[in-house]
Enzyme design. Structure first.
Site, mmCIF file in Angstrom:
data_model
loop_
_atom_site.group_PDB
_atom_site.id
_atom_site.type_symbol
_atom_site.label_atom_id
_atom_site.label_comp_id
_atom_site.label_asym_id
_atom_site.label_seq_id
_atom_site.Cartn_x
_atom_site.Cartn_y
_atom_site.Cartn_z
ATOM 1 N N LEU A 1 26.880 38.083 -37.721
ATOM 2 C CA LEU A 1 27.150 37.011 -37.004
ATOM 3 C C LEU A 1 28.582 36.663 -36.326
ATOM 4 O O LEU A 1 28.693 36.527 -35.056
ATOM 5 C CB LEU A 1 26.519 35.712 -37.534
ATOM 6 C CG LEU A 1 26.693 34.171 -36.897
ATOM 7 C CD1 LEU A 1 25.818 34.177 -35.756
ATOM 8 C CD2 LEU A 1 26.388 33.067 -37.956
ATOM 9 N N GLU B 1 32.141 37.119 -35.145
ATOM 10 C CA GLU B 1 33.046 38.232 -34.254
ATOM 11 C C GLU B 1 34.224 38.111 -34.155
ATOM 12 O O GLU B 1 34.837 37.013 -34.949
ATOM 13 C CB GLU B 1 32.435 37.908 -32.601
ATOM 14 C CG GLU B 1 30.772 38.479 -32.775
ATOM 15 C CD GLU B 1 30.186 38.284 -31.215
ATOM 16 O OE1 GLU B 1 31.281 38.092 -30.252
ATOM 17 O OE2 GLU B 1 29.234 38.847 -31.022
ATOM 18 N N PRO B 2 35.389 38.731 -33.796
ATOM 19 C CA PRO B 2 36.627 38.775 -33.586
ATOM 20 C C PRO B 2 37.058 37.253 -33.012
ATOM 21 O O PRO B 2 38.133 36.731 -33.461
ATOM 22 C CB PRO B 2 37.338 39.763 -32.801
ATOM 23 C CG PRO B 2 36.240 40.968 -32.874
ATOM 24 C CD PRO B 2 34.944 40.061 -32.989
ATOM 25 N N ARG C 1 45.221 33.124 -79.573
ATOM 26 C CA ARG C 1 46.842 33.251 -79.249
ATOM 27 C C ARG C 1 47.556 32.068 -80.173
ATOM 28 O O ARG C 1 46.899 31.077 -79.986
ATOM 29 C CB ARG C 1 47.142 33.195 -77.790
ATOM 30 C CG ARG C 1 48.788 32.742 -77.612
ATOM 31 C CD ARG C 1 49.231 34.030 -76.871
ATOM 32 N NE ARG C 1 50.556 33.520 -76.416
ATOM 33 C CZ ARG C 1 51.460 34.463 -76.424
ATOM 34 N NH1 ARG C 1 51.425 35.585 -76.970
ATOM 35 N NH2 ARG C 1 52.784 34.086 -75.911
ATOM 36 N N GLY D 1 49.365 31.764 -69.164
ATOM 37 C CA GLY D 1 50.847 31.883 -68.837
ATOM 38 C C GLY D 1 51.119 33.333 -68.175
ATOM 39 O O GLY D 1 50.627 33.706 -67.087
ATOM 40 N N GLY D 2 52.213 33.751 -68.666
ATOM 41 C CA GLY D 2 52.772 35.275 -68.179
ATOM 42 C C GLY D 2 51.485 36.049 -67.995
ATOM 43 O O GLY D 2 51.638 36.845 -66.946
ATOM 44 N N GLU E 1 30.765 32.335 -44.998
ATOM 45 C CA GLU E 1 29.273 31.545 -44.655
ATOM 46 C C GLU E 1 29.539 29.979 -44.351
ATOM 47 O O GLU E 1 28.679 29.265 -44.814
ATOM 48 C CB GLU E 1 28.325 31.838 -45.831
ATOM 49 C CG GLU E 1 27.887 33.402 -45.883
ATOM 50 C CD GLU E 1 26.511 33.537 -46.862
ATOM 51 O OE1 GLU E 1 25.929 32.622 -47.003
ATOM 52 O OE2 GLU E 1 26.574 34.714 -47.338
ATOM 53 N N THR F 1 33.199 28.099 -43.384
ATOM 54 C CA THR F 1 34.543 27.544 -44.252
ATOM 55 C C THR F 1 33.861 26.030 -44.772
ATOM 56 O O THR F 1 33.221 25.280 -44.341
ATOM 57 C CB THR F 1 35.471 27.328 -43.379
ATOM 58 O OG1 THR F 1 35.330 26.223 -42.252
ATOM 59 C CG2 THR F 1 35.937 28.595 -42.579
#
Length: 393
Positions: free
Chosen positions: A133, A135-136, A275, A346-347, A370, A372
């Site tokens: 559907l 296009e640019p 952790r 975290g990291g 589909e 925005t």
């Protein structure tokens, strides 16, 4: 690094057949999809063999009629399958949703002869579809598309360019919207174009933030000839065909978003349980527990919203507003949940040793595809406060 698997979601499914189906999907996910996801996304490998397996297993035609090779499952069930696939790998979940979108026009608007001729291969014959559907220069304003189809005897000849096509260049068939008449929404028709048609070519895939395993490319139509028997619906009915498909497709995107968010929550919880900081598991810290609680609440709310809209669709009732709400809420929630998952790790969350950074990158596209989320807000607001809903003095 240790690997943690997601926790199975308890589901309320309407039949034993549906429960067996979901068990099959979970087994397939554990064996064929999840173990390969990280490596193949990093390398940009498209899992065509997985889609072939899904087709052989009857999972690419679930919401369509058994008469033509479909699974005859309600959307309520189909979407939960999509969620499971997306939780394992978004490329596969979204690809399944896009394939279903590409089949919708023919399944709903095609003639009996067209459905007999094409649907068995599309639903269970190992083929993969795409939907053309955008296009640019025509994205949210779909009615302004410029790809043109001119009639030449018993054939149509297509010229133009389509953009942002999921499975562009690898699909076996394309549902293509092209202009056959005057400017405006009534001058558009839909066509089923074979992937190997003469004059059809794909540009190199776009280089994207995420979903590297899913090719997204422009398609160029240079005198592509298709017979009038491949026109879907009436001439000039194309935009109706397109928008009908998108209504259902938005629920597929919502289910993908919930699956991705669920995967991020599961990964976060497993990491935090394993952790320790200050001699205690991370899950003992109230501030972090509250983040998990918020993530879980957003996921459950999104799941309830998309299932509620699916049940309206299954009952034959209008569901356009509810589909827009589900797409809007679920994809916004996925962006929040995956961002929080990175924060909780975290990291480590910022490294590719754990999948949450990939989840965050992938979540972003779901707010765009589909329609925005700004378009979804327009759809919702129009149905709430449009001229047809205003009270007359």
């Amino acid at each position: 690094m240790p690997e943690y698997g997601p926790q199975p979601v308890e589901r309320q499914l309407p039949t034993q057949e549906a429960r067996d189906l979901l068990a099959l999907v979970r087994e397939l996910v554990q064996r064929e999809i999840r173990p390969r996801a990280a490596e193949e996304e990093a390398s940009g490998h498209f899992p065509r063999d997985v889609f072939a397996l899904l087709s052989r297993s009857g999972l690419l035609g679930l919401p369509y009629s058994e008469e033509f090779g479909g699974g005859n499952q309600p959307y309520e069930v189909y979407l939960q399958v999509v969620e499971e696939l997306a939780a394992a790998r978004l490329t596969v979940g979204l690809g399944t949703s896009v394939h279903t979108l590409a089949c919708h026009g023919l399944a709903v608007f095609g003639s009996k002869q067209q459905r007999t001729d094409h649907l068995p291969a599309m639903l269970g014959g190992g083929t993969l579809g795409a939907y053309c559907l955008s296009e640019p220069a025509s994205g949210s304003d779909a009615a302004s598309l410029r790809t043109r189809a001119r009639q030449d005897g018993e054939d149509w000849v297509l010229d133009g360019t389509k953009a942002w096509i999921t499975h562009g260049g690898v699909a076996d068939f394309y549902t293509v919207l092209a202009r056959t008449g005057d400017e405006g929404p009534r001058g558009i028709s839909a066509f089923l174009v074979p992937g190997g048609a003469d004059g059809l070519s794909a540009a190199p895939p776009e280089r994207k933030m995420g979903m590297n395993g899913s090719p997204t490319a422009q398609l160029h139509f240079d005198g592509v000839r298709v017979s009038d028997a491949r026109r879907i619906g009436e001439e000039g009915q194309g935009l109706t065909v397109a928008l009908s498909a998108l209504e259902s497709g938005r629920l597929g995107i919502a289910a993908c978003a919930v699956g991705l968010a669920q995967a991020a929550l599961d990964e976060s919880l497993a990491y935090m349980q394993g952790r320790e900081q200050f001699g205690r598991p991370l899950t003992d810290f109230q501030g972090l527990r509250f983040m998990l609680a918020d993530m879980a609440t957003q996921i459950e709310a999104g799941r309830a919203l998309y299932l509620s809209a699916a049940r309206l669709r299954d009952a034959g009732r209008p569901f356009s507003r509810e589909a827009a709400m589900a797409k809007l809420f679920c994809t916004d929630a996925a962006m929040r949940v995956t961002t929080d998952a990175v924060q909780l790790l975290g990291g480590y969350g910022y490294t590719t040793d754990f999948p949450v950074e990939r989840y965050m990158r992938e979540a972003k596209v779901l707010q765009i595809v589909e329609g925005t989320n700004q378009i979804q807000r327009m759809v919702i607001a129009r149905q709430l406060a449009g001229p047809e809903n205003r009270r007359r003095p």
